[in-house]
Design a protein around this motif. Sequence first.
Motif, PDB file in Angstrom:
ATOM      1  N   UNK A  33      36.668  43.368  54.458  1.00  0.00           N
ATOM      2  CA  UNK A  33      36.952  42.729  53.176  1.00  0.00           C
ATOM      3  C   UNK A  33      36.444  43.587  52.021  1.00  0.00           C
ATOM      4  N   UNK A  34      35.232  44.109  52.174  1.00  0.00           N
ATOM      5  CA  UNK A  34      34.678  44.967  51.128  1.00  0.00           C
ATOM      6  C   UNK A  34      35.480  46.246  50.966  1.00  0.00           C
ATOM      7  N   UNK A  35      36.005  46.770  52.077  1.00  0.00           N
ATOM      8  CA  UNK A  35      36.827  47.974  51.998  1.00  0.00           C
ATOM      9  C   UNK A  35      38.126  47.709  51.249  1.00  0.00           C
ATOM     10  N   UNK A  36      38.696  46.533  51.442  1.00  0.00           N
ATOM     11  CA  UNK A  36      39.897  46.164  50.680  1.00  0.00           C
ATOM     12  C   UNK A  36      39.599  46.125  49.184  1.00  0.00           C
ATOM     13  N   UNK A  37      38.478  45.521  48.843  1.00  0.00           N
ATOM     14  CA  UNK A  37      38.105  45.434  47.426  1.00  0.00           C
ATOM     15  C   UNK A  37      37.875  46.832  46.865  1.00  0.00           C
ATOM     16  N   UNK A  38      37.172  47.681  47.622  1.00  0.00           N
ATOM     17  CA  UNK A  38      36.906  49.042  47.149  1.00  0.00           C
ATOM     18  C   UNK A  38      38.190  49.832  46.965  1.00  0.00           C
ATOM     19  N   UNK A  39      39.186  49.543  47.790  1.00  0.00           N
ATOM     20  CA  UNK A  39      40.487  50.220  47.670  1.00  0.00           C
ATOM     21  C   UNK A  39      41.323  49.649  46.536  1.00  0.00           C
ATOM     22  N   UNK A  40      40.849  48.562  45.927  1.00  0.00           N
ATOM     23  CA  UNK A  40      41.587  47.939  44.832  1.00  0.00           C
ATOM     24  C   UNK A  40      42.779  47.134  45.290  1.00  0.00           C
ATOM     25  N   UNK A  41      42.814  46.787  46.596  1.00  0.00           N
ATOM     26  CA  UNK A  41      43.974  46.091  47.151  1.00  0.00           C
ATOM     27  C   UNK A  41      43.657  44.659  47.549  1.00  0.00           C
ATOM     28  N   UNK A  42      42.486  44.157  47.178  1.00  0.00           N
ATOM     29  CA  UNK A  42      42.113  42.800  47.538  1.00  0.00           C
ATOM     30  C   UNK A  42      41.309  42.134  46.452  1.00  0.00           C
ATOM     31  N   UNK A  43      41.409  40.815  46.392  1.00  0.00           N
ATOM     32  CA  UNK A  43      40.585  40.053  45.466  1.00  0.00           C
ATOM     33  C   UNK A  43      39.155  40.002  45.994  1.00  0.00           C
ATOM     34  N   UNK A  44      38.244  39.498  45.178  1.00  0.00           N
ATOM     35  CA  UNK A  44      36.881  39.291  45.667  1.00  0.00           C
ATOM     36  C   UNK A  44      36.916  38.362  46.870  1.00  0.00           C
ATOM     37  N   UNK A  45      36.170  38.673  47.930  1.00  0.00           N
ATOM     38  CA  UNK A  45      36.222  37.844  49.132  1.00  0.00           C
ATOM     39  C   UNK A  45      35.770  36.410  48.857  1.00  0.00           C
ATOM     40  N   UNK A  46      36.416  35.473  49.520  1.00  0.00           N
ATOM     41  CA  UNK A  46      35.970  34.085  49.563  1.00  0.00           C
ATOM     42  C   UNK A  46      35.291  33.862  50.908  1.00  0.00           C
ATOM     43  N   UNK A  47      34.133  33.255  50.908  1.00  0.00           N
ATOM     44  CA  UNK A  47      33.489  32.981  52.182  1.00  0.00           C
ATOM     45  C   UNK A  47      34.243  31.869  52.903  1.00  0.00           C
ATOM     46  N   UNK A  48      34.270  31.966  54.224  1.00  0.00           N
ATOM     47  CA  UNK A  48      34.950  30.942  55.009  1.00  0.00           C
ATOM     48  C   UNK A  48      34.324  29.577  54.755  1.00  0.00           C
TER      49      UNK A  48
END
Length: 437
Positions: free
Chosen positions: A364-379
């Motif tokens: 999830x953090x890698x997606x955010x760092x790549x600019x391709x994901x929103x801030x993670x939501x915890x389950x």
Amino acid sequence: MRILIAAAGSYGDIAPYTGLAARLRAAGHVVALAADPSYDSLLRSADLCPIPLPADPRSAGGAAVGRASAGGSAAGRGGGDVSGSGNRALVRAAAGFVRTLGTSLARAVAEADPEMLLLSTTTAPLGRQLSEALGIPALGVALQPAHPTGDFPPPVSGARSLGRRGNRLAGRAAQRVVDRLYADAVRALRTELGLSHASATAIRRARAATVMPVLHGFSTALVPCPADWPAELKVVGNWWPFVPSGARLPDRLADFLASGPPPVLIGFGSMGAGHGERLGRTAVRALRRAGVRGVLQAGWAGLSADDEPPGDDMLTIGNVPHALLLPHLAAVVHHAGAGTTAAALRAGLPSVPVPVPADQPFWAARLVAAGAGTAPLSFAALAADRAGERLAAAVGRAVRDASLRARAEAAARHMETEDGAGAVLAAVEETPLVGGV
């Protein structure tokens, strides 16, 4: 050449190897894939003859070993001691799972009679012993970056860097956790194979002296190969689950996709078992609040839109290949497993990551760092007050933020330049058919 691929874990830990097997087979090799019998239908759909490797991924021991093998402790996040009193039952379950895995792997190797072993992260500590005893060369084919590095901490320890020295120390501690979990099974297997006794320390030293080549099946768009890794460790790009030629979407799903704007997929793969009804309600309400159509993929949770007021804006589906479905979507809400994360990027789709355990916060953090994901939501946040509101806001951003789409599409173009399965094929054909590791 006769090749045996051995893998254990959840669906996402097995499916990529079907595509790798197909690539090797197309090059003229005879390939078998050893996995838990619950995946027999998956293997047969890829024209593979299943080799039984009983290792139930839904058991407590299987889950614990999966977490540890990805770079953390059996008890949860981090690389701490697995012998604490609160964790003893889980550790016992994990040790039992590994002993079963060792016995099963020896039988699978005897049945397949391979000339080369390809070992996943979970099977590698045991497969090494078979390689040594039988003189069969082995290659690691890993889906997670488990080797210590200063670039990032062990994937299961979370997304926060501990600094280069701290990251390396945490990575070494995580390796010791894995060594302890596998120690009894390795000793038993070595005895069965007629090998000399080796302590966990001796095995660790031997591994450091002779690093088994490991090819990592993820993209450098997410994790560039660390500069401090040994040359034997490479990041080569994904190998993708096998999809039969001529495969098509189910008619009901194809009709739904054609009936309106691209929908948003929500699915949590092997996560969330027992929470399907609650998650389904939250998902449908969030999607409608965001003003988008939705596809809910049932997964192990049994996610469904059936408990909400009916409408033509929602559809529940079962297992559908990502390669067929994702190009028709606007965004994906997912658990940030390695395979789903990669599939979303491959389709150029923004993600809303909702990580649960193991390596999912890392991806999830890698997606955010790549600019391709929103801030993670915890389950856990999906069970809290205003869960639908939070999820709706994240979905709205994923669908409407052009920068997320642009970065995801850039990652997709990068991934097109990688040929992970081809790199494994080249390594297989370059490896001499003599000696162990």
